[in-house]
Design an enzyme around this catalytic site. Structure first.
Site, PDB file in Angstrom:
ATOM      1  CB  CYS A   1      -3.641   3.530  -1.400  1.00 39.05           C
ATOM      2  SG  CYS A   1      -4.695   4.910  -0.973  1.00 39.05           S
TER       3      CYS A   1
ATOM      4  CG  ASP B   1       0.189  -2.308   5.838  1.00 37.88           C
ATOM      5  OD1 ASP B   1      -0.796  -2.444   6.580  1.00 37.88           O
ATOM      6  OD2 ASP B   1       0.156  -1.632   4.793  1.00 37.88           O
TER       7      ASP B   1
ATOM      8  CG  HIS C   1      -1.878   1.001   1.410  1.00 40.68           C
ATOM      9  ND1 HIS C   1      -1.603   2.279   1.840  1.00 40.68           N
ATOM     10  CD2 HIS C   1      -3.219   0.960   1.181  1.00 40.68           C
ATOM     11  CE1 HIS C   1      -2.733   2.982   1.879  1.00 40.68           C
ATOM     12  NE2 HIS C   1      -3.729   2.199   1.483  1.00 40.68           N
TER      13      HIS C   1
ATOM     14  CE  LYS D   1      -7.603   0.353   6.555  1.00 41.61           C
ATOM     15  NZ  LYS D   1      -8.371   0.952   5.477  1.00 41.61           N
TER      16      LYS D   1
ATOM     17  CD  GLN E   1      -7.465  -3.892   4.344  1.00 40.81           C
ATOM     18  OE1 GLN E   1      -8.410  -4.517   4.817  1.00 40.81           O
ATOM     19  NE2 GLN E   1      -7.590  -2.646   3.906  1.00 40.81           N
TER      20      GLN E   1
HETATM   21  N1  C6P Z   1      -6.577   1.003   2.847  1.00 41.99           N
HETATM   22  C1  C6P Z   1      -8.478   0.768   1.383  1.00 41.99           C
HETATM   23  O1  C6P Z   1      -9.577   1.109   0.957  1.00 41.99           O
HETATM   24  P1  C6P Z   1      -5.014   4.225   7.109  1.00 41.99           P
HETATM   25  O2  C6P Z   1      -5.584   5.069   6.022  1.00 41.99           O
HETATM   26  O3  C6P Z   1      -3.737   4.797   7.644  1.00 41.99           O
HETATM   27  O4  C6P Z   1      -6.006   3.873   8.160  1.00 41.99           O
HETATM   28  O5  C6P Z   1      -4.635   2.817   6.442  1.00 41.99           O
HETATM   29  C2  C6P Z   1      -3.704   2.781   5.393  1.00 41.99           C
HETATM   30  C3  C6P Z   1      -3.557   1.410   4.861  1.00 41.99           C
HETATM   31  C4  C6P Z   1      -2.348   0.752   5.007  1.00 41.99           C
HETATM   32  N2  C6P Z   1      -2.189  -0.497   4.589  1.00 41.99           N
HETATM   33  C5  C6P Z   1      -3.173  -1.178   4.004  1.00 41.99           C
HETATM   34  C6  C6P Z   1      -2.945  -2.595   3.592  1.00 41.99           C
HETATM   35  C7  C6P Z   1      -4.414  -0.580   3.800  1.00 41.99           C
HETATM   36  O6  C6P Z   1      -5.386  -1.268   3.217  1.00 41.99           O
HETATM   37  C8  C6P Z   1      -4.604   0.748   4.228  1.00 41.99           C
HETATM   38  C9  C6P Z   1      -5.903   1.447   3.972  1.00 41.99           C
HETATM   39  C10 C6P Z   1      -7.866   1.570   2.508  1.00 41.99           C
HETATM   40  O7  C6P Z   1      -7.870  -0.199   0.937  1.00 41.99           O
HETATM   41  C11 C6P Z   1      -7.784   3.012   2.152  1.00 41.99           C
HETATM   42  S1  C6P Z   1      -6.665   3.310   0.820  1.00 41.99           S
END
Ligand code: C6P
Length: 413
Positions: free
Chosen positions: A371, A206, A129, A232, A209
């Site tokens: 992203c 990371d 990401h 999430k 998910q």
């Molecule tokens: N992905 C999606 O719709 P934040 O925005 O900091 O809470 O999370 C960022 C992030 C980092 N790693 C992974 C694997 C992610 O999926 C995400 C967030 C969302 O897929 C928004 S782009």
């Protein structure tokens, strides 16, 4: 709910905790399939938030009055609860951040800027990401370090032979996404961590998910750092977690300076507070941190293994239904090898148009690059549509998605 891990979820009962799911648009009930972007907030977590503001709202670590003491204890205990949720040793390894993105930036700035230099390498995967990819890319530019990527194969699975070659004594950091938000691939993090540790490199995971969707244990994964977001996983926005192995966090410089992260300040210098407060400068997101602990309780009561199975079943079903259509391309590994999401394209319909048409049927999916622009470049598409599942979704909702995709086809035929 006290039922065996293998029992399906009582989705009807779970849905009663999420009144937002009763909303209707154009006479159709909402079908919310954008859970990888953010999940909804169940009543017990909403109650935790209102209890805080109604009952004990105060700043933490700054007052000896009753309210401040109550808020401080609840906020500190929230760290303990999160530590337990991911198998960390204790609160000293749990830094509350704003989100996953802040977690990776904290490590990149506080560790990377100080420790990386020319000759050092940061190894990532081709499915990262932007939160990790852009951050390490920019820190590498600032420090003269080099970035390398573990390639993926046709199925969107990591090439582990290539990983073994790419991770060498020059590797200082391996930053790996646990579950891909685009491909649905779940990566063999502990295997990668073993490779990294054989070469004395650190491992950043990371887990944006994965922590919301499956049991995650930082010790089993072999993570030195691991980040995720509260929004999430049934928690509020504005709260995230950076796990750091205690010995590593001890060695690291602070990321932000200011109140609460200090021990002693003079006009000339300052010393730092104990972990994890050394990394939590200024007034933190107190209520959100406490509510995140309530979200952990909520998910644990359902059971993380059952949540994983439920999502996998829905993803498998969606994968089967979508791949049965000749003009639909689904990205990532087969249905039985993926986490709870499916990204796809319908031939000759742009993903944005597709998501707009399914929205007419009150089906909420995401369209775009999620992203992961370099990954989409590699897949040869600018964008994809993505359905992502959570504890309150049903097979009937997958059917509604598939029916809406059919409608889109007919509209563009
Ligand atoms: N992905 C999606 O719709 P934040 O925005 O900091 O809470 O999370 C960022 C992030 C980092 N790693 C992974 C694997 C992610 O999926 C995400 C967030 C969302 O897929 C928004 S782009």
């Amino acid at each position: 709910m006290g039922v065996p891990e293998t029992e399906p979820l009582d989705v009807g009962r779970i849905r009663a905790d999420f009144p937002i799911l009763d909303r209707e648009f154009g006479g159709s009930q909402l079908v919310y399939l954008d859970n990888a972007a953010t999940t909804h907030t169940p009543e017990p977590v909403v109650e935790t938030i209102t209890d805080y503001y109604r009952g004990y709202n105060a700043n933490v670590h700054r007052g000896i009055h009753h309210l401040s003491q109550e808020a401080s204890i609840a906020y500190e205990e929230a760290h303990d609860r999160v530590a337990e949720f991911i198998g960390a040793v204790g609160r000293e390894e749990i830094v509350f951040t704003k989100n996953t993105t802040e977690g990776v930036n904290l490590v990149a700035y506080a560790w990377g800027l100080n420790e990386l230099g020319p000759g050092d390498e940061v190894v990532m995967t081709e499915m990262e990401h932007h939160a990790s990819l852009v951050t390490w890319q920019q820190i590498a530019k600032k420090t003269g370090a080099e970035v390398k990527y573990i390639p993926i194969d046709e199925q969107g699975t990591l090439d582990m032979d290539a990983a073994a070659e790419l991770i060498t004594d020059d590797t200082a950091m391996v930053s790996v996404i646990h579950a891909s938000n685009t491909l649905g691939t779940v990566n063999p993090v502990s295997e990668i961590a073993d490779l990294a540790h054989d070469h004395d490199a650190y491992v950043f995971v990371d887990a944006a998910q994965s922590v919301p969707n499956r049991p995650v244990d930082v010790q089993e994964l072999g993570a030195d750092f691991l980040a995720f977001s509260g929004h999430k996983m049934c928690g509020p926005t504005g709260i995230g977690v950076l796990y750091g192995r205690e010995s590593v966090l001890e060695e690291m410089e602070p990321y932000l300076y200011g109140g609460d992260m200090i021990l002693k300040v003079t006009y000339e210098d300052a010393t730092w507070n104990e972990l994890p407060w050394k990394f939590e400068a200024g007034t933190p997101n107190i209520c959100e941190g406490i509510a995140l602990a309530a979200a952990c309780d909520y998910l644990d009561e359902i059971g993380m293994e059952r949540i994983q199975k439920h999502e996998e079943r829905l993803a498998q079903y969606a994968y089967d239904e979508l791949t049965a259509m000749d003009d639909v391309e689904v990205y990532g590994p087969p249905g039985d090898q993926r986490g709870g999401l499916v990204a796809f394209n319908l031939e000759s319909v742009h993903a944005h148009d597709l998501s707009s048409i399914v929205n007419d049927y009150a089906v909420a999916i995401r369209a775009g690059d999620h992203c992961t622009q370099p990954l989409h470049d590699k897949l040869g598409v600018a964008a994809s549509a993505r359905a992502s599942f959570y504890i309150y979704n049903t097979r009937e909702e997958v059917d509604k998605l598939v029916a809406a995709v059919d409608e889109a086809r007919q509209l563009f035929a």
